[in-house]
Write a protein that holds these residues in place. Structure first.
Motif, mmCIF file in Angstrom:
data_model
loop_
_atom_site.group_PDB
_atom_site.id
_atom_site.type_symbol
_atom_site.label_atom_id
_atom_site.label_comp_id
_atom_site.label_asym_id
_atom_site.label_seq_id
_atom_site.Cartn_x
_atom_site.Cartn_y
_atom_site.Cartn_z
ATOM 1 N N SER A 1 -90.995 15.181 26.510
ATOM 2 C CA SER A 1 -90.974 15.123 25.044
ATOM 3 C C SER A 1 -92.153 14.326 24.496
ATOM 4 O O SER A 1 -92.630 14.581 23.386
ATOM 5 N N TYR B 1 -95.269 15.904 22.911
ATOM 6 C CA TYR B 1 -95.242 16.433 21.539
ATOM 7 C C TYR B 1 -95.036 15.346 20.481
ATOM 8 O O TYR B 1 -95.479 15.502 19.345
ATOM 9 N N GLU C 1 -86.125 12.282 20.101
ATOM 10 C CA GLU C 1 -86.522 12.410 21.505
ATOM 11 C C GLU C 1 -85.494 13.203 22.301
ATOM 12 O O GLU C 1 -85.844 14.119 23.064
ATOM 13 N N LEU D 1 -85.449 16.988 21.340
ATOM 14 C CA LEU D 1 -86.615 17.697 21.869
ATOM 15 C C LEU D 1 -86.521 17.841 23.387
ATOM 16 O O LEU D 1 -86.825 18.904 23.942
ATOM 17 N N GLN D 2 -86.089 16.778 24.056
ATOM 18 C CA GLN D 2 -85.978 16.823 25.512
ATOM 19 C C GLN D 2 -84.988 17.898 25.953
ATOM 20 O O GLN D 2 -85.211 18.625 26.926
#
Length: 404
Positions: free
Chosen positions: A59, A62, A81, A84-85
């Motif tokens: 993550s 980005y 985080e 997104l992960q």
């Protein structure tokens, strides 16, 4: 999700520094991630954990990162985080991490952080030294080389991760027989030595073997035999006493018997001594091949059969002699509950004359392969529950699994 690409992740992480740039020299997040993967691999963790270690900071490619003291005070960052992960994991078909897998990934991440700070900051950030299984490269490396290694590692893991493979190994009169079961196929092979097996199946999810691993060298070293015999009740005689390491390395029976009696307080049966050459071979192999330490796992087919034949919460040993037609059919019936191609394997056993004298060994190896499959899915259990390590760092344990 369509915007996420492994090439972008590898490129960005190879150019992003750890510790916000405060280390002695440039050391990238990608290099950290590759080291985490290598640590998971040498510990013998599953391909899922290895891949999780490689991608655990993806993550950051980005959204960048914050130092730990600051991150603790910015709660919204954790929300972004984690979301997104999870999308990154899903993108690469890698979801539903278990608590045990998450714990292993975090444990390795923290251990790597600790030794990075010692090496690159001369600072000890934890009170106790965390366990680490190998020496890692913390030197400054070429960005492009690290980027390429990250992508190469991902492709290998992702490729092998999509095709599961579970191997069971048993000793036989020809050396060893191995049964490998995959998502949609199986194979039966005979090998002369353990090195050939581990070379062929190096990418397998699990490799279980019916052979002692982890040898006692004094009366304080506790092996799993006593607990295992309790599970098998009247079938307990099929679990023999494992000799001490000193006796295993002795070539003459009378000397080995005397050594074992002096060190462990008990004599050495000729049956036990007859497989000492194989025990020694495996012990030497593991000490020369650290990547297979505590990855090649000891198990016992009769204990695994009892656990697969469980009645409620009670393990039910199989009492029919495994070398008789009745005993083999009884065991194959139990295995067919867990592996749909068991009947196909039965056909091979009875149609291939080359396998005639080792049918019971193949069934034992199949049992260990199926146990590996269930252990990979549900987690392994061990006998004893908290096994000791021997002087070489090998767990003195027998693993088994149950269907949950």
């Amino acid at each position: 999700m369509e915007d996420i690409k492994i090439e972008d992740i590898a490129h960005a992480l190879s150019l992003m520094t750890r510790a916000n740039g405060h280390f002695k020299h440039f050391y990238s997040v990608a290099q950290h991630s590759v080291n985490c993967y290598k640590e998971a691999k040498i510990r013998g963790y599953s391909k899922r954990v290895q891949l999780g270690c490689l991608l655990h900071d993806a993550s950051e490619s980005y959204i960048s990162d914050l130092t730990r003291p600051v991150k603790k005070n910015v709660s919204q960052y954790f929300v972004i985080e984690e979301k997104l992960q999870m999308v990154i994991y899903e993108k690469f078909g890698f979801i539903n991490l278990t608590e045990d897998e998450i714990y292993k990934i975090r444990e390795i991440d923290d251990a790597m952080l600790y030794y990075e700070f010692i090496e690159l900051m001369d600072e000890k950030i934890f009170n106790e030294d965390p366990f680490i299984a190998m020496k890692h490269n913390f030197s400054q490396r070429d960005f492009k080389t690290v980027e390429s290694e990250f992508i190469y590692t991902f492709e290998n893991l992702n490729k092998s991760h999509t095709k599961n493979s579970f191997v069971g190994v048993d000793g036989c009169k020809y050396g060893y027989v191995a049964v490998n079961i995959t998502d949609n196929d199986f194979e039966i092979n005979v090998f002369k030595n353990i090195e050939e097996i581990c070379a062929k199946y190096s990418d397998s999810n699990t490799i279980l073997i019916d052979m002692p691993i982890g040898l006692p060298e004094n009366t304080y070293d506790i092996r799993p035999e006593t607990e295992g015999r309790k599970i098998l009740s009247s079938r307990s005689s099929c679990i023999f006493t494992v000799p001490c390491r000193q006796a295993v390395y002795e070539e003459e029976y009378y000397k080995a018997n005397e050594i074992n009696r002096n060190i462990l307080g008990k004599g050495l049966s000729k049956q036990s001594f007859s497989i000492c050459s194989k025990i020694k071979e495996i012990d030497e192999f593991l000490n020369n091949s650290p990547e297979f330490k505590n990855r090649l796992l000891e198990s016992h087919p009769e204990i695994c059969f009892a656990m697969l034949n469980i009645d409620g919460t009670m393990a039910m040993p199989i009492f029919e002699n495994k070398k008789t037609e009745e005993g083999m059919e009884r065991r194959l019936e139990v295995l067919s509950r867990y592996y749909e191609k068991t009947d196909e394997i039965r056909e091979v056993l009875y149609s291939d004359n080359k396998l005639k004298g080792i049918k019971d060994d193949i069934i034992d190896a199949l049992c260990l392969a199926i146990t590996g499959m269930l252990g990979y899915k549900n987690g392994f259990k061990t006998i004893p529950q908290n096994p000791m390590k021997d002087s070489k760092g090998l767990f003195m344990q027998m693993v088994y699994a149950i269907d949950v």
